[in-house]
Design an enzyme around this catalytic site. Structure first.
Site, PDB file in Angstrom:
ATOM      1  N   HIS A   8      -7.156   9.783  -2.092  1.00  0.00           N
ATOM      2  CA  HIS A   8      -6.522   9.655  -0.782  1.00  0.00           C
ATOM      3  C   HIS A   8      -7.343  10.335   0.325  1.00  0.00           C
ATOM      4  O   HIS A   8      -7.512   9.776   1.409  1.00  0.00           O
ATOM      5  CB  HIS A   8      -5.112  10.248  -0.853  1.00  0.00           C
ATOM      6  CG  HIS A   8      -4.171   9.743   0.193  1.00  0.00           C
ATOM      7  ND1 HIS A   8      -2.822   9.645  -0.021  1.00  0.00           N
ATOM      8  CD2 HIS A   8      -4.379   9.316   1.460  1.00  0.00           C
ATOM      9  CE1 HIS A   8      -2.238   9.171   1.080  1.00  0.00           C
ATOM     10  NE2 HIS A   8      -3.166   8.967   1.990  1.00  0.00           N
TER      11      HIS A   8
ATOM     12  N   TYR B  52       3.291   9.754  -0.494  1.00  0.00           N
ATOM     13  CA  TYR B  52       4.381   9.156   0.281  1.00  0.00           C
ATOM     14  C   TYR B  52       5.726   9.340  -0.434  1.00  0.00           C
ATOM     15  O   TYR B  52       6.771   9.090   0.168  1.00  0.00           O
ATOM     16  CB  TYR B  52       4.155   7.650   0.519  1.00  0.00           C
ATOM     17  CG  TYR B  52       2.873   7.259   1.213  1.00  0.00           C
ATOM     18  CD1 TYR B  52       2.061   8.202   1.842  1.00  0.00           C
ATOM     19  CD2 TYR B  52       2.465   5.931   1.255  1.00  0.00           C
ATOM     20  CE1 TYR B  52       0.888   7.828   2.460  1.00  0.00           C
ATOM     21  CE2 TYR B  52       1.289   5.548   1.887  1.00  0.00           C
ATOM     22  CZ  TYR B  52       0.493   6.504   2.479  1.00  0.00           C
ATOM     23  OH  TYR B  52      -0.676   6.124   3.098  1.00  0.00           O
TER      24      TYR B  52
ATOM     25  N   ASP C 111       0.851  -1.191   0.000  1.00  0.00           N
ATOM     26  CA  ASP C 111       0.000   0.000   0.000  1.00  0.00           C
ATOM     27  C   ASP C 111       0.887   1.242   0.000  1.00  0.00           C
ATOM     28  O   ASP C 111       1.567   1.525   0.989  1.00  0.00           O
ATOM     29  CB  ASP C 111      -0.902   0.000   1.246  1.00  0.00           C
ATOM     30  CG  ASP C 111      -1.858   1.180   1.237  1.00  0.00           C
ATOM     31  OD1 ASP C 111      -2.944   1.042   0.645  1.00  0.00           O
ATOM     32  OD2 ASP C 111      -1.521   2.242   1.789  1.00  0.00           O
TER      33      ASP C 111
ATOM     34  N   LYS D 287      -2.476   5.928  -4.351  1.00  0.00           N
ATOM     35  CA  LYS D 287      -3.556   6.880  -4.044  1.00  0.00           C
ATOM     36  C   LYS D 287      -3.240   8.229  -4.667  1.00  0.00           C
ATOM     37  O   LYS D 287      -2.074   8.658  -4.669  1.00  0.00           O
ATOM     38  CB  LYS D 287      -3.710   7.054  -2.523  1.00  0.00           C
ATOM     39  CG  LYS D 287      -3.641   5.768  -1.731  1.00  0.00           C
ATOM     40  CD  LYS D 287      -3.901   5.952  -0.248  1.00  0.00           C
ATOM     41  CE  LYS D 287      -3.511   4.705   0.516  1.00  0.00           C
ATOM     42  NZ  LYS D 287      -2.089   4.621   0.859  1.00  0.00           N
TER      43      LYS D 287
HETATM   44  N1  LIG Z   1      -5.095   6.435   3.666  1.00  0.00           N
HETATM   45  C1  LIG Z   1      -4.502   7.124   4.605  1.00  0.00           C
HETATM   46  O1  LIG Z   1      -4.788   8.311   4.812  1.00  0.00           O
HETATM   47  C2  LIG Z   1      -3.469   6.456   5.462  1.00  0.00           C
HETATM   48  C3  LIG Z   1      -2.982   7.097   6.610  1.00  0.00           C
HETATM   49  C4  LIG Z   1      -2.034   6.435   7.385  1.00  0.00           C
HETATM   50  C5  LIG Z   1      -1.613   5.171   7.004  1.00  0.00           C
HETATM   51  N2  LIG Z   1      -2.075   4.585   5.864  1.00  0.00           N
HETATM   52  C6  LIG Z   1      -1.598   3.256   5.420  1.00  0.00           C
HETATM   53  O2  LIG Z   1      -1.656   2.340   6.513  1.00  0.00           O
HETATM   54  C7  LIG Z   1      -0.356   1.796   6.723  1.00  0.00           C
HETATM   55  C8  LIG Z   1      -0.144   1.463   8.172  1.00  0.00           C
HETATM   56  O3  LIG Z   1      -0.362   2.600   8.980  1.00  0.00           O
HETATM   57  P1  LIG Z   1       0.790   3.385   9.758  1.00  0.00           P
HETATM   58  O4  LIG Z   1       2.077   3.184   9.074  1.00  0.00           O
HETATM   59  O5  LIG Z   1       0.323   4.776   9.931  1.00  0.00           O
HETATM   60  O6  LIG Z   1       0.760   2.762  11.210  1.00  0.00           O
HETATM   61  P2  LIG Z   1       0.793   1.313  11.867  1.00  0.00           P
HETATM   62  O7  LIG Z   1       1.021   0.254  10.858  1.00  0.00           O
HETATM   63  O8  LIG Z   1      -0.404   1.237  12.756  1.00  0.00           O
HETATM   64  O9  LIG Z   1       2.066   1.433  12.830  1.00  0.00           O
HETATM   65  C9  LIG Z   1       3.351   1.606  12.341  1.00  0.00           C
HETATM   66  C10 LIG Z   1       4.270   1.877  13.524  1.00  0.00           C
HETATM   67  O10 LIG Z   1       4.273   0.754  14.403  1.00  0.00           O
HETATM   68  C11 LIG Z   1       5.594   0.203  14.511  1.00  0.00           C
HETATM   69  N3  LIG Z   1       5.418  -1.270  14.444  1.00  0.00           N
HETATM   70  C12 LIG Z   1       4.994  -2.005  13.385  1.00  0.00           C
HETATM   71  N4  LIG Z   1       4.897  -3.296  13.712  1.00  0.00           N
HETATM   72  C13 LIG Z   1       5.270  -3.392  15.009  1.00  0.00           C
HETATM   73  C14 LIG Z   1       5.377  -4.470  15.914  1.00  0.00           C
HETATM   74  N5  LIG Z   1       5.079  -5.726  15.532  1.00  0.00           N
HETATM   75  N6  LIG Z   1       5.789  -4.220  17.183  1.00  0.00           N
HETATM   76  C15 LIG Z   1       6.098  -2.950  17.578  1.00  0.00           C
HETATM   77  N7  LIG Z   1       6.007  -1.878  16.762  1.00  0.00           N
HETATM   78  C16 LIG Z   1       5.602  -2.102  15.478  1.00  0.00           C
HETATM   79  C17 LIG Z   1       6.374   0.756  13.337  1.00  0.00           C
HETATM   80  O11 LIG Z   1       7.717   0.966  13.714  1.00  0.00           O
HETATM   81  P3  LIG Z   1       8.998   0.470  12.835  1.00  0.00           P
HETATM   82  O12 LIG Z   1       8.757   0.864  11.405  1.00  0.00           O
HETATM   83  O13 LIG Z   1      10.118   1.209  13.480  1.00  0.00           O
HETATM   84  O14 LIG Z   1       9.063  -1.007  13.044  1.00  0.00           O
HETATM   85  C18 LIG Z   1       5.701   2.110  13.113  1.00  0.00           C
HETATM   86  O15 LIG Z   1       6.218   3.071  14.027  1.00  0.00           O
HETATM   87  C19 LIG Z   1       0.573   2.899   6.185  1.00  0.00           C
HETATM   88  O16 LIG Z   1       1.895   2.456   5.984  1.00  0.00           O
HETATM   89  C20 LIG Z   1      -0.157   3.285   4.945  1.00  0.00           C
HETATM   90  O17 LIG Z   1       0.060   2.335   3.922  1.00  0.00           O
HETATM   91  C21 LIG Z   1      -3.005   5.217   5.096  1.00  0.00           C
END
Ligand SMILES: NC(=O)c1ccc[n+]([C@@H]2O[C@H](COP(=O)([O-])OP(=O)(O)OC[C@H]3O[C@@H](n4cnc5c(N)ncnc54)[C@H](OP(=O)(O)O)[C@@H]3O)[C@@H](O)[C@H]2O)c1
Length: 280
Positions: free
Chosen positions: A110, A52, A47, A77
Site C-alpha cells: 500500500h 480500509y 479496489d 493492499k
Molecule cells: N493507494 C492509495 O493510497 C489510495 C489512496 C486514496 C484512494 N485510493 C483508492 O482510490 C479510490 C478513489 O479515491 P478516493 O475515494 O480517495 O477519491 P475520489 O474517487 O477522487 O473521490 C471520491 C469523492 O468524490 C465524491 N464523488 C464521487 N463521484 C462523484 C460525482 N460523480 N459527482 C460528485 N461527487 C462525486 C464522493 O462522494 P460520495 O461518496 O458522497 O458520492 C467522494 O467524496 C479509493 O476509493 C481507493 O480505492 C487509494
C-alpha cells in the site's frame, strides 16, 4: 448489466478492467450494500485494502451478488502494519478469509514506508505469495521512481501496477512515463481529487461541450491517458454517472487543456513522508 469497460493487459498477461469502484472511506458496516449497488450498476472491479477495514463487506457483496468469481476483479493492499515478511504472509491469509475467495486478482504494497523498513523484503514476500498462485498479479502503490528503480535492481518480478494519486491537478507525467517504459500500469487514485476538481471552470466548460458532468470529463481524461481508475461514491446515481464514459471522446485540444491544469496538488501524503502504521 455489466458496462462495456475496456480491459488493459498487465505485464504477466492478466487482464484488468480499466474502470473500477473504490471503497476507501466506505463504512465497513455499509460496504456490502454499497458494493452490491456498484455491481448492479455494472462495475466488475473493486479496489479495497486491509487498512480500509472493509474487505469483509466486499466479500459479502461478492457472495450475495451471485456473480462468478472470475467475472469480478478484486484488488487488496497490504497494511502498513504488516511489512515484515512473516507478518505479510499472515496478513494476506486474513485478506483471503475476509474476502471469502480463494485468490485475489491484484495485491499491492500500500505504501513504501521508506523510513520505517525495507520494502524490498516486503516485495519478496509478495513474490513468494504470487508464486503460490493465490494472487494473479502483484504490484505497488505510492512508489516513486526512486522506489521503483530500487525494486528493479533487487527483485525478480516487475510490479504489474503502481497505484498513485493522479487527477487533473496532479498529472504525475514523469512517474507515469517511467511506468509505461517499464511495463508498469499506472492506477490513478483519487481520480477526481475527492471532489476538488469538480468546480474547475475548464472541466465545467468541456463538460458543457459534451453534455457531461465535470466528474465524467475528468474520468474520461484518465481513461484516454491509458490509466486505470476506480472512483468512489456511495450514491447510486453517481455510480451510474461515473460509469457512463464510453460513448463520448475528448478531443486533443481538450486533453491538452486538462493537462494544463496540473498544479502539483496532493490531496494525500507524499510517499517519502507517509510512515503511519495502524494499531492492528
Ligand atoms: N493507494 C492509495 O493510497 C489510495 C489512496 C486514496 C484512494 N485510493 C483508492 O482510490 C479510490 C478513489 O479515491 P478516493 O475515494 O480517495 O477519491 P475520489 O474517487 O477522487 O473521490 C471520491 C469523492 O468524490 C465524491 N464523488 C464521487 N463521484 C462523484 C460525482 N460523480 N459527482 C460528485 N461527487 C462525486 C464522493 O462522494 P460520495 O461518496 O458522497 O458520492 C467522494 O467524496 C479509493 O476509493 C481507493 O480505492 C487509494
Amino acid at each position: 448489466m455489466p458496462a462495456v469497460v475496456p480491459h488493459l493487459t498487465l505485464n504477466n498477461g492478466v487482464e484488468i478492467p480499466q474502470l473500477g469502484f473504490g471503497v476507501f472511506q466506505v463504512e465497513p458496516s455499509r460496504t456490502a450494500e454499497v458494493v452490491l449497488d456498484a455491481f448492479e450498476a455494472g462495475y466488475r472491479h473493486v479496489d479495497t485494502a486491509q487498512m480500509y477495514k472493509n474487505e469483509a463487506g466486499v466479500g459479502e457483496a461478492l457472495a450475495r451478488s451471485g456473480l462468478d468469481r472470475s467475472d469480478v476483479f478484486i484488488t487488496s493492499k497490504l497494511s502498513n502494519a504488516s511489512h515484515d515478511p512473516r507478518a505479510a504472509h499472515d496478513a494476506f491469509e486474513r485478506s483471503i478469509d475476509a474476502l471469502g475467495t480463494p485468490y485475489v486478482d491484484l495485491f499491492l504494497i500500500h505504501w513504501p514506508m521508506p523510513k520505517v523498513g525495507d520494502f524490498v523484503e516486503t516485495w519478496q514476500a509478495l513474490e513468494a505469495l504470487y508464486g503460490t498462485g493465490r494472487i494473479r498479479a502483484i504490484g505497488v502503490s505510492n512508489f516513486t521512481e526512486q522506489h521503483l528503480r530500487r525494486l528493479a535492481e533487487t527483485s525478480a518480478v516487475t510490479p504489474a501496477v503502481n497505484q498513485i494519486e493522479v487527477h487533473p491537478y496532479l498529472s504525475q507525467n514523469p512517474l507515469r512515463a517511467y511506468g509505461r517504459e517499464h511495463g508498469i500500469v499506472t492506477e490513478a487514485w483519487s481520480p477526481i481529487a475527492q471532489g476538488k476538481v469538480l468546480s474547475d471552470p475548464e472541466l465545467v466548460r468541456i463538460g458543457g461541450e459534451h453534455g457531461r458532468t465535470p466528474a465524467q470529463v475528468a474520468l474520461r481524461w484518465h481513461l484516454q491517458r491509458g490509466d486505470v481508475v476506480f472512483p468512489k461514491t456511495t450514491h447510486r446515481e453517481r455510480m451510474a454517472e461515473n460509469l457512463a464514459l464510453f460513448d463520448f471522446e475528448l478531443a486533443d485540444d481538450e486533453m491538452a487543456a486538462i493537462e494544463a491544469l496540473d498544479r502539483g496538488l496532493r490531496t494525500g501524503a507524499h510517499p517519502d513522508e507517509f510512515n503511519w502504521v495502524p494499531e492492528d
